[in-house]
Write a protein that holds these residues in place. Structure first.
Motif, PDB file in Angstrom:
ATOM      1  N   PRO A 272      28.402   6.213  12.291  1.00 49.61           N
ATOM      2  CA  PRO A 272      28.002   6.366  13.697  1.00 49.61           C
ATOM      3  C   PRO A 272      27.825   7.842  14.072  1.00 49.61           C
ATOM      4  N   GLY A 273      28.568   8.719  13.398  1.00 45.30           N
ATOM      5  CA  GLY A 273      28.599  10.122  13.799  1.00 45.30           C
ATOM      6  C   GLY A 273      27.250  10.824  13.706  1.00 45.30           C
ATOM      7  N   VAL A 274      26.423  10.411  12.739  1.00 46.51           N
ATOM      8  CA  VAL A 274      25.151  11.107  12.537  1.00 46.51           C
ATOM      9  C   VAL A 274      24.283  11.034  13.799  1.00 46.51           C
ATOM     10  N   PHE A 275      24.442   9.933  14.556  1.00 48.57           N
ATOM     11  CA  PHE A 275      23.621   9.770  15.756  1.00 48.57           C
ATOM     12  C   PHE A 275      24.061  10.724  16.874  1.00 48.57           C
ATOM     13  N   PHE A 276      25.283  11.214  16.794  1.00 50.19           N
ATOM     14  CA  PHE A 276      25.797  12.092  17.846  1.00 50.19           C
ATOM     15  C   PHE A 276      25.775  13.561  17.433  1.00 50.19           C
ATOM     16  N   SER A 277      25.130  13.852  16.300  1.00 51.58           N
ATOM     17  CA  SER A 277      25.136  15.207  15.785  1.00 51.58           C
ATOM     18  C   SER A 277      24.171  16.087  16.583  1.00 51.58           C
ATOM     19  N   PRO A 278      24.709  17.112  17.314  1.00 55.25           N
ATOM     20  CA  PRO A 278      23.844  17.918  18.188  1.00 55.25           C
ATOM     21  C   PRO A 278      22.754  18.663  17.415  1.00 55.25           C
ATOM     22  N   THR A 279      23.004  19.001  16.181  1.00 52.78           N
ATOM     23  CA  THR A 279      21.977  19.724  15.430  1.00 52.78           C
ATOM     24  C   THR A 279      20.813  18.809  15.071  1.00 52.78           C
ATOM     25  N   ARG A 280      21.003  17.497  15.209  1.00 52.92           N
ATOM     26  CA  ARG A 280      19.939  16.544  14.896  1.00 52.92           C
ATOM     27  C   ARG A 280      19.346  15.888  16.148  1.00 52.92           C
ATOM     28  N   ASN A 281      20.177  15.664  17.180  1.00 51.92           N
ATOM     29  CA  ASN A 281      19.687  14.850  18.287  1.00 51.92           C
ATOM     30  C   ASN A 281      19.251  15.667  19.513  1.00 51.92           C
ATOM     31  N   MET A 282      19.166  16.997  19.375  1.00 55.56           N
ATOM     32  CA  MET A 282      18.720  17.802  20.514  1.00 55.56           C
ATOM     33  C   MET A 282      17.278  18.253  20.327  1.00 55.56           C
ATOM     34  N   ARG A 283      16.603  18.439  21.475  1.00 55.99           N
ATOM     35  CA  ARG A 283      15.233  18.955  21.426  1.00 55.99           C
ATOM     36  C   ARG A 283      15.277  20.481  21.422  1.00 55.99           C
ATOM     37  N   ASP A 284      14.276  21.066  20.811  1.00 62.51           N
ATOM     38  CA  ASP A 284      14.220  22.532  20.754  1.00 62.51           C
ATOM     39  C   ASP A 284      13.492  23.049  21.998  1.00 62.51           C
ATOM     40  N   THR A 285      14.166  22.927  23.172  1.00 56.87           N
ATOM     41  CA  THR A 285      13.505  23.317  24.415  1.00 56.87           C
ATOM     42  C   THR A 285      14.367  24.237  25.272  1.00 56.87           C
ATOM     43  N   PRO A 286      15.023  25.227  24.681  1.00 56.44           N
ATOM     44  CA  PRO A 286      15.903  26.076  25.494  1.00 56.44           C
ATOM     45  C   PRO A 286      15.124  26.967  26.468  1.00 56.44           C
ATOM     46  N   ARG A 287      13.819  27.253  26.197  1.00 51.94           N
ATOM     47  CA  ARG A 287      13.043  28.089  27.116  1.00 51.94           C
ATOM     48  C   ARG A 287      12.412  27.246  28.219  1.00 51.94           C
ATOM     49  N   GLU A 288      12.014  26.001  27.873  1.00 56.71           N
ATOM     50  CA  GLU A 288      11.386  25.137  28.873  1.00 56.71           C
ATOM     51  C   GLU A 288      12.393  24.615  29.886  1.00 56.71           C
TER      52      GLU A 288
ATOM     53  N   GLU B  60      16.313  10.990   9.154  1.00 57.02           N
ATOM     54  CA  GLU B  60      17.633  11.401   8.700  1.00 57.02           C
ATOM     55  C   GLU B  60      18.446  10.196   8.223  1.00 57.02           C
ATOM     56  N   VAL B  61      18.396   9.096   9.026  1.00 57.10           N
ATOM     57  CA  VAL B  61      19.220   7.931   8.735  1.00 57.10           C
ATOM     58  C   VAL B  61      18.645   7.113   7.571  1.00 57.10           C
ATOM     59  N   VAL B  62      17.308   7.021   7.524  1.00 60.97           N
ATOM     60  CA  VAL B  62      16.704   6.147   6.516  1.00 60.97           C
ATOM     61  C   VAL B  62      16.453   6.886   5.197  1.00 60.97           C
ATOM     62  N   PHE B  63      16.015   8.127   5.291  1.00 62.32           N
ATOM     63  CA  PHE B  63      15.656   8.856   4.059  1.00 62.32           C
ATOM     64  C   PHE B  63      16.633   9.973   3.705  1.00 62.32           C
ATOM     65  N   PHE B  64      17.600  10.262   4.573  1.00 63.25           N
ATOM     66  CA  PHE B  64      18.551  11.361   4.356  1.00 63.25           C
ATOM     67  C   PHE B  64      17.789  12.681   4.162  1.00 63.25           C
ATOM     68  N   GLU B  65      16.902  12.967   5.118  1.00 64.93           N
ATOM     69  CA  GLU B  65      15.974  14.088   4.983  1.00 64.93           C
ATOM     70  C   GLU B  65      16.669  15.428   4.722  1.00 64.93           C
ATOM     71  N   SER B  66      17.684  15.757   5.525  1.00 62.20           N
ATOM     72  CA  SER B  66      18.271  17.087   5.365  1.00 62.20           C
ATOM     73  C   SER B  66      19.052  17.184   4.058  1.00 62.20           C
ATOM     74  N   LEU B  67      19.610  16.050   3.612  1.00 60.35           N
ATOM     75  CA  LEU B  67      20.296  16.063   2.324  1.00 60.35           C
ATOM     76  C   LEU B  67      19.289  16.278   1.194  1.00 60.35           C
ATOM     77  N   PHE B  68      18.108  15.687   1.350  1.00 62.46           N
ATOM     78  CA  PHE B  68      17.054  15.868   0.357  1.00 62.46           C
ATOM     79  C   PHE B  68      16.664  17.339   0.262  1.00 62.46           C
ATOM     80  N   LYS B  69      16.565  17.985   1.448  1.00 60.31           N
ATOM     81  CA  LYS B  69      16.212  19.407   1.436  1.00 60.31           C
ATOM     82  C   LYS B  69      17.339  20.245   0.855  1.00 60.31           C
TER      83      LYS B  69
END
Lengths: 245, 125
Positions: A212-228, A57-66
């Motif tokens: 700095p904000g991108v590092f604290f973005s919950p949609t980016r920095n959380m794991r997809d483990t709500p069932r585990e 996300e930080v180096v290639f701006f992945e979501s912006l690319f998409k």
């Protein structure tokens, strides 16, 4: 020497406001609760995966690319042009100049041009795409104007009205070594430094905080483990007692 | 917006004043390049202009000479070297792009590469 002293004082003031303001923001971001598991899926399920995702996300701006190819192209040109141009400027603050800084001097010039073109593209997009123009606030335009002015005045010194860069380096070294030196009184140089001062002053209070904000973005920095794992926000462990008790 | 109480504003001002007051006590002195003195009374242009534009003069002269065949001497690189090359202890001229010599001193300081001397002579004729 008067000019050098004025700019030295202004740079110290701007540095204090920049560092303290940025620190305060980062502290606030780190304390802001993220009560829900809301990573944008598909999302990684491991910490390593999250690190890799944030890196992309930080180096290639992945979501912006998409999301938008034109925004990505101009945005990436601007950000990485600025990064290399900033690294080129390290020659003013290091003596002797670090060897890798010497090696990238030629690239820094093209990076400056890339930065200028990227910013111009982003501004054209803001002006010419109807729905983007509709949602643009004055600060969106002014921020682009300020960054363009910084890149433009720098390139104008490189290719047009030159300044005495040996004296500029003495001034810059004087700032970091607390041994103030005079600043050449060239118009473009004064403009360039003044715009940079303005940028440092407004950085902690503006949309530029996405850095700095991108590092604290919950949609980016959380794991997809709500069932585990059951996700419980820290404050939810200790719920406030209702007033009726 | 940031909510600053009286203490943190006082802290900010104290930090700023500390920075200002530490100015007298340099952590390290700023070094500026010291170039060998040239020969002759003065340069072909005022020093302040040469410091900013010397390369434009040399490049313009090159274009005049190479493209138009005009061999002026006012801004010729050979002229720079005639005045500014220094002699070593053995009485021979030192290359002007050697470390510590007229061209190289500032170019090293500012990390600017010199292309001239891949073709041109570095000592006077």
């Amino acid at each position: 020497m008067l000019l050098g002293s004025i700019f030295a004082i202004l740079f110290y003031l701007a540095t204090v406001i920049f560092l303290v303001g940025l620190g305060e923001r980062i502290l606030r971001y780190s304390r802001t609760p993220a009560p829900l598991v809301i990573p944008t899926t598909p999302a990684p399920t491991t910490r390593t995966g999250v690190c890799a995702r944030i890196f992309r996300e930080v180096v290639f701006f992945e979501s912006l690319f998409k999301g938008s190819k034109w925004s990505w192209l101009f945005g990436w040109l601007f950000h990485f042009g600025m990064l290399v141009a900033l690294m080129r400027h390290l020659r003013y603050f290091t003596e002797p100049v670090w060897s890798w800084v010497i090696l990238i001097q030629w690239a820094g010039v093209y990076a400056g041009i890339a930065m200028f073109l990227g910013l111009a593209g982003l501004w054209l997009r803001r002006l010419m795409v109807d729905r983007i123009r509709y949602i643009s606030a004055p600060s969106d335009h002014l921020m682009l104007a300020l960054l363009l002015a910084i890149a433009g005045s720098g390139l104008a010194m490189k290719y047009g009205q030159h300044t005495d860069i040996v004296s500029v380096k003495a001034f810059a070294l004087g700032l970091v070594r607390f041994d103030w030196q005079p600043l050449p009184s060239d118009g473009l140089l004064i403009l360039h430094l003044s715009f940079v001062l303005v940028l440092m002053l407004i950085f902690p209070f503006s949309k530029l905080l996405h850095a700095p904000g991108v590092f604290f973005s919950p949609t980016r920095n959380m794991r997809d483990t709500p069932r585990e794992h059951r996700h419980v926000a820290p404050w939810a462990n200790d719920p406030p007692r209702s007033s009726s008790e | 917006m940031i909510n600053l109480d009286r203490n943190s504003i006082a802290g900010l001002i104290a930090l700023f004043l500390t920075l200002l007051s530490s100015t007298g006590t340099a952590v390290a002195d700023v070094v500026t390049p010291e170039v060998p003195m040239g020969r002759g009374a003065q340069c072909v242009e005022p020093i302040e202009i040469m410091r900013r534009d010397h390369f434009e003069f040399i490049k313009h002269q090159r274009d005049q000479t190479v493209y138009h065949g005009i061999r002026g001497t006012r801004h010729s690189l050979a002229g720079c070297i005639d005045c500014h090359a220094s002699k070593g202890t053995d009485g021979e001229f030192l290359p002007i792009n050697a470390e510590g010599q007229f061209c190289q001193t500032c170019h090293t300081y500012a990390a600017v590469k010199i292309d001239c001397f891949t073709c041109h002579a570095t000592v006077p004729d």
